[in-house]
Scaffold this motif. Structure first.
Motif, PDB file in Angstrom:
ATOM      1  N   ARG A 143       0.833  -1.204   0.000  1.00 20.99           N
ATOM      2  CA  ARG A 143       0.000   0.000   0.000  1.00 20.99           C
ATOM      3  C   ARG A 143       0.869   1.257   0.000  1.00 20.99           C
ATOM      4  O   ARG A 143       0.588   2.217  -0.726  1.00 20.99           O
ATOM      5  CB  ARG A 143      -0.946  -0.010   1.196  1.00 20.99           C
ATOM      6  CG  ARG A 143      -1.729   1.274   1.395  1.00 20.99           C
ATOM      7  CD  ARG A 143      -2.446   1.726   0.134  1.00 20.99           C
ATOM      8  NE  ARG A 143      -3.683   1.005  -0.099  1.00 20.99           N
ATOM      9  CZ  ARG A 143      -4.370   1.066  -1.243  1.00 20.99           C
ATOM     10  NH1 ARG A 143      -3.918   1.792  -2.257  1.00 20.99           N
ATOM     11  NH2 ARG A 143      -5.483   0.386  -1.380  1.00 20.99           N
ATOM     12  N   GLN A 144       1.933   1.256   0.774  1.00 17.75           N
ATOM     13  CA  GLN A 144       2.825   2.414   0.804  1.00 17.75           C
ATOM     14  C   GLN A 144       3.473   2.638  -0.557  1.00 17.75           C
ATOM     15  O   GLN A 144       3.580   3.778  -1.033  1.00 17.75           O
ATOM     16  CB  GLN A 144       3.902   2.232   1.873  1.00 17.75           C
ATOM     17  CG  GLN A 144       4.821   3.442   2.032  1.00 17.75           C
ATOM     18  CD  GLN A 144       5.785   3.289   3.192  1.00 17.75           C
ATOM     19  OE1 GLN A 144       5.564   2.480   4.101  1.00 17.75           O
ATOM     20  NE2 GLN A 144       6.860   4.052   3.172  1.00 17.75           N
ATOM     21  N   ALA A 145       3.903   1.564  -1.206  1.00 21.58           N
ATOM     22  CA  ALA A 145       4.538   1.697  -2.515  1.00 21.58           C
ATOM     23  C   ALA A 145       3.560   2.203  -3.566  1.00 21.58           C
ATOM     24  O   ALA A 145       3.943   2.970  -4.464  1.00 21.58           O
ATOM     25  CB  ALA A 145       5.116   0.353  -2.943  1.00 21.58           C
ATOM     26  N   LEU A 146       2.298   1.800  -3.465  1.00 22.33           N
ATOM     27  CA  LEU A 146       1.287   2.256  -4.434  1.00 22.33           C
ATOM     28  C   LEU A 146       0.965   3.736  -4.270  1.00 22.33           C
ATOM     29  O   LEU A 146       0.585   4.401  -5.233  1.00 22.33           O
ATOM     30  CB  LEU A 146       0.009   1.424  -4.278  1.00 22.33           C
ATOM     31  CG  LEU A 146       0.057   0.022  -4.876  1.00 22.33           C
ATOM     32  CD1 LEU A 146      -1.140  -0.798  -4.422  1.00 22.33           C
ATOM     33  CD2 LEU A 146       0.103   0.087  -6.395  1.00 22.33           C
ATOM     34  N   GLY A 147       1.114   4.243  -3.064  1.00 22.86           N
ATOM     35  CA  GLY A 147       0.855   5.667  -2.843  1.00 22.86           C
ATOM     36  C   GLY A 147      -0.545   6.050  -3.261  1.00 22.86           C
ATOM     37  O   GLY A 147      -1.528   5.441  -2.845  1.00 22.86           O
ATOM     38  N   ASP A 148      -0.643   7.031  -4.143  1.00 23.87           N
ATOM     39  CA  ASP A 148      -1.960   7.521  -4.562  1.00 23.87           C
ATOM     40  C   ASP A 148      -2.453   6.848  -5.836  1.00 23.87           C
ATOM     41  O   ASP A 148      -3.365   7.341  -6.492  1.00 23.87           O
ATOM     42  CB  ASP A 148      -1.927   9.039  -4.741  1.00 23.87           C
ATOM     43  CG  ASP A 148      -0.917   9.496  -5.795  1.00 23.87           C
ATOM     44  OD1 ASP A 148      -0.237   8.637  -6.396  1.00 23.87           O
ATOM     45  OD2 ASP A 148      -0.809  10.721  -6.022  1.00 23.87           O
ATOM     46  N   ASN A 149      -1.863   5.707  -6.202  1.00 24.09           N
ATOM     47  CA  ASN A 149      -2.337   4.965  -7.372  1.00 24.09           C
ATOM     48  C   ASN A 149      -3.821   4.648  -7.200  1.00 24.09           C
ATOM     49  O   ASN A 149      -4.237   4.133  -6.162  1.00 24.09           O
ATOM     50  CB  ASN A 149      -1.536   3.673  -7.543  1.00 24.09           C
ATOM     51  CG  ASN A 149      -1.823   2.968  -8.852  1.00 24.09           C
ATOM     52  OD1 ASN A 149      -2.868   2.345  -9.011  1.00 24.09           O
ATOM     53  ND2 ASN A 149      -0.901   3.059  -9.788  1.00 24.09           N
ATOM     54  N   SER A 150      -4.600   4.927  -8.212  1.00 22.39           N
ATOM     55  CA  SER A 150      -6.056   4.864  -8.079  1.00 22.39           C
ATOM     56  C   SER A 150      -6.642   3.485  -8.391  1.00 22.39           C
ATOM     57  O   SER A 150      -7.838   3.265  -8.164  1.00 22.39           O
ATOM     58  CB  SER A 150      -6.703   5.898  -9.004  1.00 22.39           C
ATOM     59  OG  SER A 150      -6.382   5.622 -10.364  1.00 22.39           O
ATOM     60  N   LYS A 151      -5.849   2.564  -8.889  1.00 23.86           N
ATOM     61  CA  LYS A 151      -6.397   1.266  -9.256  1.00 23.86           C
ATOM     62  C   LYS A 151      -6.663   0.427  -8.008  1.00 23.86           C
ATOM     63  O   LYS A 151      -5.932   0.504  -7.028  1.00 23.86           O
ATOM     64  CB  LYS A 151      -5.443   0.536 -10.202  1.00 23.86           C
ATOM     65  CG  LYS A 151      -5.390   1.223 -11.566  1.00 23.86           C
ATOM     66  CD  LYS A 151      -4.537   0.485 -12.563  1.00 23.86           C
ATOM     67  CE  LYS A 151      -4.639   1.206 -13.919  1.00 23.86           C
ATOM     68  NZ  LYS A 151      -3.734   0.611 -14.922  1.00 23.86           N
ATOM     69  N   PRO A 152      -7.732  -0.375  -8.030  1.00 27.67           N
ATOM     70  CA  PRO A 152      -8.083  -1.174  -6.852  1.00 27.67           C
ATOM     71  C   PRO A 152      -6.947  -2.101  -6.441  1.00 27.67           C
ATOM     72  O   PRO A 152      -6.210  -2.626  -7.289  1.00 27.67           O
ATOM     73  CB  PRO A 152      -9.305  -1.973  -7.322  1.00 27.67           C
ATOM     74  CG  PRO A 152      -9.861  -1.192  -8.471  1.00 27.67           C
ATOM     75  CD  PRO A 152      -8.686  -0.563  -9.146  1.00 27.67           C
ATOM     76  N   LEU A 153      -6.827  -2.316  -5.148  1.00 25.32           N
ATOM     77  CA  LEU A 153      -5.836  -3.240  -4.595  1.00 25.32           C
ATOM     78  C   LEU A 153      -6.538  -4.449  -4.000  1.00 25.32           C
ATOM     79  O   LEU A 153      -7.361  -4.315  -3.100  1.00 25.32           O
ATOM     80  CB  LEU A 153      -5.001  -2.542  -3.517  1.00 25.32           C
ATOM     81  CG  LEU A 153      -4.062  -3.454  -2.699  1.00 25.32           C
ATOM     82  CD1 LEU A 153      -3.045  -4.153  -3.593  1.00 25.32           C
ATOM     83  CD2 LEU A 153      -3.372  -2.655  -1.598  1.00 25.32           C
ATOM     84  N   TRP A 154      -6.213  -5.609  -4.529  1.00 26.46           N
ATOM     85  CA  TRP A 154      -6.639  -6.874  -3.940  1.00 26.46           C
ATOM     86  C   TRP A 154      -5.459  -7.419  -3.154  1.00 26.46           C
ATOM     87  O   TRP A 154      -4.322  -7.388  -3.628  1.00 26.46           O
ATOM     88  CB  TRP A 154      -7.034  -7.883  -5.018  1.00 26.46           C
ATOM     89  CG  TRP A 154      -8.277  -7.552  -5.784  1.00 26.46           C
ATOM     90  CD1 TRP A 154      -8.878  -6.319  -5.923  1.00 26.46           C
ATOM     91  CD2 TRP A 154      -9.065  -8.458  -6.559  1.00 26.46           C
ATOM     92  NE1 TRP A 154      -9.981  -6.417  -6.729  1.00 26.46           N
ATOM     93  CE2 TRP A 154     -10.121  -7.708  -7.135  1.00 26.46           C
ATOM     94  CE3 TRP A 154      -8.968  -9.820  -6.820  1.00 26.46           C
ATOM     95  CZ2 TRP A 154     -11.082  -8.304  -7.952  1.00 26.46           C
ATOM     96  CZ3 TRP A 154      -9.918 -10.410  -7.643  1.00 26.46           C
ATOM     97  CH2 TRP A 154     -10.976  -9.653  -8.196  1.00 26.46           C
ATOM     98  N   VAL A 155      -5.723  -7.939  -1.982  1.00 27.38           N
ATOM     99  CA  VAL A 155      -4.680  -8.503  -1.130  1.00 27.38           C
ATOM    100  C   VAL A 155      -4.977  -9.973  -0.909  1.00 27.38           C
ATOM    101  O   VAL A 155      -6.112 -10.352  -0.593  1.00 27.38           O
ATOM    102  CB  VAL A 155      -4.604  -7.754   0.213  1.00 27.38           C
ATOM    103  CG1 VAL A 155      -3.811  -8.556   1.233  1.00 27.38           C
ATOM    104  CG2 VAL A 155      -3.980  -6.378   0.025  1.00 27.38           C
TER     105      VAL A 155
END
Length: 287
Positions: A143-155
Motif C-alpha cells: 500500500r505504501q509503494a502504491l501511494g496515490d495509485n487509483s487502481k483497486p488493490l486486492w490482497v
C-alpha cells in the motif's frame, strides 16, 4: 502460472522460476494465459511474480526488471483484450524478498522493488494483486509503494498449512482476523487467500467474512489454493520443485471450492499446480 509453464514445456528452472520464460520464450506465457482464458477464467494475473532479485538476481533486476515486468503486463493485457469473453488483468505484486519468509522482510528494500514493478505494469493492469503475502507488514509495504495509485488493490494472504489447534493463521503467525482488519484499514477492494492447501482455506474464509461483517464493510473474499503438500514453517516457496498432489483432480478441487463458497467466498481460482482443466471444471459448475 509457474507450474503451467513447466507443464507445457517452457524454459523453466530454479532460481528464475516463471521469469525464465519471459527471458527466453515469452510466447509460452501467452500460451498459458490463453489456456486459462479458454477454460473460462475471468481474471488472469501478470507473470511478474518472479521478476524480483530473489529469483533473477540483483544485477539482472537492476538492468532488466522494469522491462521484464512490463513485458509480463503487456502479454497479459494482449491476451485479455482478444479473449472471447470479458477478462480483467491483475498486476501481480509478490512478496519481493522471499515467499513464505516474513522473517526476511525489510521495508525499504521491498519499497524499492515494488516501485519498479508498479511503474512497469501500471499502464496495462486493471487492478493490483498483492499475493502470497505472509505478514501484515508485507501488505502495508504494498500500500505504501502504491501511494496515490487509483487502481483497486486486492490482497491475498498465504496461510500456515499446519496451524496449531486449527486456527487460521498467516505464515507469520498473525491471525487472519488481525490481517483482515489491517487490510480493511488499507482500503483494499478484495481479500483473498492463496498458495496454501485447500484444507486450511475454509476457516480463513469464515474468519475473514466475520471480521468484514463486524466492521460493516462489503468487501469480497476469495480463495485460490495450491496443489502442494503441506509446507513446513522452514519452507521457502520455489526453493525447490514441490511435488503436485495427485488427489486434487478437478472434481476434488471443485468440492473444496464449494466449501469456500458456502463459507462466504465469491472469488475462486487456482494457484501452483492448479491447471486449466481445474479452472474449466470450476467455470462449468459455478458460473
Amino acid at each position: 502460472m509457474g507450474r503451467e509453464l513447466k507443464r507445457i514445456g517452457a524454459p523453466f528452472q530454479q532460481p528464475e522460476w516463471s521469469a525464465l520464460a519471459l527471458l527466453e520464450a515469452p510466447e509460452y506465457v501467452s500460451m498459458a494465459h490463453n489456456a486459462f482464458i479458454g477454460s473460462g477464467a475471468d481474471i488472469i494475473t501478470t507473470n511478474s511474480y518472479a521478476v524480483v532479485p530473489f529469483h533473477i538476481g540483483e544485477v539482472r533486476f537492476t538492468e532488466r526488471g522494469h522491462a521484464l515486468a512490463q513485458l509480463a503486463a503487456e502479454i497479459a493485457r494482449a491476451c485479455a483484450d482478444k479473449a472471447a469473453h470479458p477478462v480483467t488483468v491483475a498486476g501481480s505484486l509478490s512478496p519481493v524478498l522471499g515467499s513464505y519468509r516474513p522473517d526476511l522482510f525489510q521495508l525499504e528494500a521491498a519499497l524499492r522493488i515494488y516501485r519498479v514493478l508498479i511503474a512497469a505494469q501500471e499502464p496495462f493492469v486493471d487492478h493490483w494483486l498483492a499475493e502470497t503475502q505472509s505478514s501484515i507488514a508485507e501488505v502495508k509495504a504494498v500500500r505504501q509503494a502504491l501511494g496515490d495509485n487509483s487502481k483497486p488493490l486486492w490482497v491475498s494472504f498465504t496461510l500456515d498449512d499446519e496451524p496449531a489447534g486449527g486456527q487460521a493463521l498467516l505464515r507469520s503467525g498473525e491471525t487472519v482476523t488481525d490481517a483482515v482488519a489491517a487490510a480493511i484499514g488499507l482500503n483494499v477492494s478484495a481479500i483473498l487467500f492463496n498458495c496454501s492447501q485447500p484444507e486450511v482455506m475454509t476457516n480463513a474464509v469464515h474468519d475473514a467474512v466475520a471480521e468484514i461483517q463486524r466492521q460493516g464493510k462489503a468487501i469480497p473474499v476469495g480463495v485460490y489454493a495450491n496443489a502442494f503438500p503441506a509446507q513446513s514453517k522452514e519452507a521457502e516457496a520455489n526453493a525447490e520443485l514441490d511435488e503436485i498432489r495427485t488427489d486434487l483432480n478437478p472434481d476434488a478441487y471443485l468440492n473444496w471450492a464449494k466449501k469456500w463458497i458456502a463459507a462466504g467466498a465469491t472469488i475462486i481460482g487456482g494457484c501452483c499446480g492448479i491447471t486449466p482443466e481445474h479452472i474449466a471444471q470450476l467455470a462449468k459448475d459455478l458460473k
